[in-house]
Design an enzyme around this catalytic site. Structure first.
Site, PDB file in Angstrom:
ATOM      1  N   LYS A  71      -2.322  99.323  57.701  1.00 11.17           N
ATOM      2  CA  LYS A  71      -2.250  97.923  57.299  1.00 11.17           C
ATOM      3  C   LYS A  71      -3.359  97.074  57.918  1.00 11.17           C
ATOM      4  CE  LYS A  71       0.604  96.974  54.909  1.00 11.17           C
ATOM      5  NZ  LYS A  71       0.548  97.034  53.488  1.00 11.17           N
ATOM      6  N   SER A  72      -4.553  97.642  58.084  1.00  8.69           N
ATOM      7  CA  SER A  72      -5.650  96.871  58.682  1.00  8.69           C
ATOM      8  C   SER A  72      -6.884  96.827  57.791  1.00  8.69           C
ATOM      9  CB  SER A  72      -6.006  97.453  60.051  1.00  8.69           C
ATOM     10  OG  SER A  72      -6.501  98.769  59.900  1.00  8.69           O
ATOM     11  N   GLY A  73      -6.717  97.044  56.505  1.00  9.80           N
ATOM     12  CA  GLY A  73      -7.846  96.954  55.589  1.00  9.80           C
ATOM     13  C   GLY A  73      -8.432  98.295  55.186  1.00  9.80           C
ATOM     14  N   THR A  74      -7.661  99.355  55.311  1.00  9.25           N
ATOM     15  CA  THR A  74      -8.163 100.697  55.005  1.00  9.25           C
ATOM     16  C   THR A  74      -8.603 100.825  53.543  1.00  9.25           C
ATOM     17  OG1 THR A  74      -6.571 101.533  56.615  1.00  9.25           O
ATOM     18  CG2 THR A  74      -7.656 103.156  55.196  1.00  9.25           C
ATOM     19  N   TRP A  76      -9.231  98.539  51.324  1.00  5.91           N
ATOM     20  CA  TRP A  76     -10.331  97.615  51.055  1.00  5.91           C
ATOM     21  C   TRP A  76     -11.658  98.217  51.524  1.00  5.91           C
ATOM     22  CZ3 TRP A  76     -13.032  94.088  54.513  1.00  5.91           C
ATOM     23  CH2 TRP A  76     -13.756  93.109  53.837  1.00  5.91           C
ATOM     24  N   HIS A 126      -5.706 107.737  59.620  1.00  9.91           N
ATOM     25  CA  HIS A 126      -5.007 106.923  60.604  1.00  9.91           C
ATOM     26  C   HIS A 126      -4.766 107.710  61.888  1.00  9.91           C
ATOM     27  CE1 HIS A 126      -4.456 103.734  57.775  1.00  9.91           C
ATOM     28  NE2 HIS A 126      -3.499 104.304  57.092  1.00  9.91           N
TER      29      HIS A 126
END
Length: 149
Positions: A71-74, A76, A126
């Site tokens: 949930k940290s912009g992967t 994108w 991850h």
């Protein structure tokens, strides 16, 4: 009336949300999670044999790895890098899913043969540093890291 485990989100303090539709309760039950060397993986999507050999995964000097927290912009970041590296997708002459352009290293959902992928190969992951392939630490492969906000 008994509430099924998948609906007990507000009754349990320890839960794992794998998608907007699936809630898995982590109450000591290993039905959904696989703990491997201190890290939890979604049991349904991971190949334990691949994890055991991940340390020896053969990296190439021109590989690109997107290593992020969930949930940290992967996604994108995967999209941006694939637009840079794959001209065909940018010109819309080739429609390829993100998971195929930049597959997750630990979750090979489409059973892609990573060895046969043409260079440069894009990967997402991850996994924590201690589980990353040792070739990633020793070679010139590029690592793109995002920070959670």
């Amino acid at each position: 009336m008994s509430i099924p485990n998948t609906l007990r989100l507000y009754q349990s303090e320890s839960c794992f949300i794998s998608s907007p539709l699936t809630v898995m309760i982590m109450d000591g039950d290993n039905k959904y999670l696989l703990k491997f060397k201190g890290y939890n993986f979604a049991r349904l999507f991971v190949d334990i044999n691949f994890l055991k050999n991940l340390d020896d995964f053969e990296t190439r000097d021109d590989d690109v790895f997107v290593i992020t927290y969930p949930k940290s912009g992967t996604i994108w970041t995967q999209q941006i890098l694939s637009l840079i590296y794959y001209e065909g997708h940018r010109n819309r002459t080739e429609i390829v899913n993100t998971a195929d352009r930049s597959p997750f290293l630990e979750y090979n959902l489409h059973k892609i043969d990573f060895e046969k992928r043409p260079s440069p190969r894009l990967f997402a992951s991850h996994v924590p540093y201690y589980l990353a392939p040792k070739g990633l630490k020793n070679k010139k492969a590029k690592v793109c890291r995002t920070n959670s906000s």
